[in-house]
Scaffold this motif. Structure first.
Motif, short mmCIF file in Angstrom:
data_model
loop_
_atom_site.label_atom_id
_atom_site.label_comp_id
_atom_site.label_asym_id
_atom_site.label_seq_id
_atom_site.Cartn_x
_atom_site.Cartn_y
_atom_site.Cartn_z
N ARG A 24 28.38 -10.37 -2.79
CA ARG A 24 27.26 -11.31 -2.79
C ARG A 24 27.30 -12.24 -3.98
O ARG A 24 26.95 -13.43 -3.88
N ASP A 93 25.45 -9.81 3.82
CA ASP A 93 24.13 -9.94 3.20
C ASP A 93 23.75 -11.40 3.03
O ASP A 93 23.57 -11.87 1.89
N LYS A 95 21.53 -14.70 2.70
CA LYS A 95 20.18 -15.00 2.22
C LYS A 95 19.51 -13.80 1.54
O LYS A 95 18.29 -13.65 1.58
N THR A 96 20.33 -12.96 0.91
CA THR A 96 19.82 -11.78 0.20
C THR A 96 20.03 -11.97 -1.30
O THR A 96 21.17 -12.12 -1.74
N PRO A 97 18.97 -11.97 -2.10
CA PRO A 97 19.16 -12.09 -3.55
C PRO A 97 19.93 -10.89 -4.11
O PRO A 97 19.81 -9.77 -3.62
N ARG A 99 19.39 -9.43 -6.84
CA ARG A 99 18.48 -8.47 -7.46
C ARG A 99 17.99 -7.44 -6.44
O ARG A 99 17.72 -6.28 -6.81
N ASN A 100 17.86 -7.84 -5.16
CA ASN A 100 17.47 -6.87 -4.13
C ASN A 100 18.56 -5.82 -3.93
O ASN A 100 18.28 -4.63 -3.75
N LEU A 101 19.82 -6.26 -3.95
CA LEU A 101 20.92 -5.31 -3.81
C LEU A 101 21.00 -4.40 -5.02
O LEU A 101 21.31 -3.21 -4.90
N LYS A 102 20.72 -4.94 -6.23
CA LYS A 102 20.73 -4.10 -7.42
C LYS A 102 19.62 -3.04 -7.34
O LYS A 102 19.82 -1.88 -7.75
N LEU A 103 18.46 -3.43 -6.83
CA LEU A 103 17.38 -2.46 -6.66
C LEU A 103 17.78 -1.38 -5.67
O LEU A 103 17.52 -0.19 -5.90
N ALA A 104 18.41 -1.78 -4.56
CA ALA A 104 18.87 -0.79 -3.60
C ALA A 104 19.91 0.15 -4.21
O ALA A 104 19.93 1.36 -3.92
#
Length: 271
Positions: A24, A93, A95-97, A99-104
């Motif tokens: 990403r 992924d 349109k996925t930031p 930071r959302n993947l880092k949170l996951a």
């Protein structure tokens, strides 16, 4: 699902999220970096025209280079935009930031830790699993040792050839004016190789890695054959002493690597 399968599944989830974050980041870099590169290329083209070829026409070769490069960037921008905003998207992924993947990833790591704590096998099973992990560690150490040994041999051969070539070129050209450039290059090569060998110390690194791998291999064989120093009748005691000894060897190896990475004054202070 067994304990081993559950832990493996959690590790796969964490590894998959780490790879998705890398992908990403590259996608976002391409989405924003390619248009910026187009603007910089056009600005560079205009600057060259204004400051160099203001009174004349730009050479056709320069025009062709800039045109081809701009065409490639435009195609790349369009392709990335289609991949990002199309439905369905070829990207995993869109349109996925990040930071959302880092949170996951953080949540997956937390789940893995909690499950590992809940499903942790007995100590003897972990020690037996550790023993099975050691052959791979030995192979890695030996591979790195061969790498540094080859680097050391390459540097030494370059040093030998360059040093001998300096004398040969000097003797062949007397006075050495026609070969002055060759002598400068050879002297530069000798200086660089000597400095690099003294700074990176590939010979010492290869020796330390090989020594640690041989010691770990010796203890692994001793454990399998039941010979000294792992001669206890209880397998649990043998596995415990084996794990303790191998971890000591790995700690010594890390300390030697740190000493090699320090300046000479720092090494003397540590020693």
């Amino acid at each position: 699902m067994s304990t081993t399968d559950a832990l493996i599944q959690h590790r796969r989830e964490v590894a998959d999220l780490k790879q998705r974050i890398k992908n990403r980041r590259l996608q976002v870099f391409g989405l924003y970096g390619t248009p910026i590169t187009i603007a910089l290329t056009i600005s560079t083209w205009a600057s060259l025209k204004a400051f160099i070829w203001l009174e004349t026409t730009i050479p056709s070769t320069i025009i062709q280079i800039f045109t081809g490069f701009l065409f490639f960037l435009v195609v790349a921008t369009v392709a990335q935009a289609i991949a990002e905003f199309s439905s369905p998207s070829p990207w995993k992924d869109p349109k996925t930031p990040v930071r959302n993947l880092k949170l996951a990833l953080d949540l997956a790591e937390e789940r893995r830790i909690l499950e590992a704590r809940r499903l942790t096998p007995p100590t003897m099973d972990r020690q037996a699993s550790y023993k099975e992990h050691i052959p791979g560690e030995i192979a890695r150490l030996r591979k790195e040792s061969r790498h540094y040994r080859r680097v050391h041999l390459l540097m030494q051969w370059l040093l030998f050839i360059s040093s001998a070539s300096i004398s040969a070129v000097t003797a062949w050209y007397d006075p050495p004016q026609p070969a002055k450039g060759a002598l400068i290059a050879l002297g530069f090569t000798v200086t660089v190789i000597t400095a690099a060998a003294g700074y990176f110390k590939p010979r010492e690194r290869a020796f330390n890695l090989q020594q640690t791998a041989d010691s770990m291999d010796q203890h692994t064989t001793a454990l399998e054959l039941g010979i000294a120093p792992h001669t206890e009748t209880d397998d649990r005691a043998n596995l415990e002493s084996f794990a303790t000894t191998v971890e000591g060897l790995r700690a010594d190896q890390r300390m030697r690597e740190q000493q090699l990475d320090q300046p000479q004054q720092g090494q003397q202070a540590v020693i």
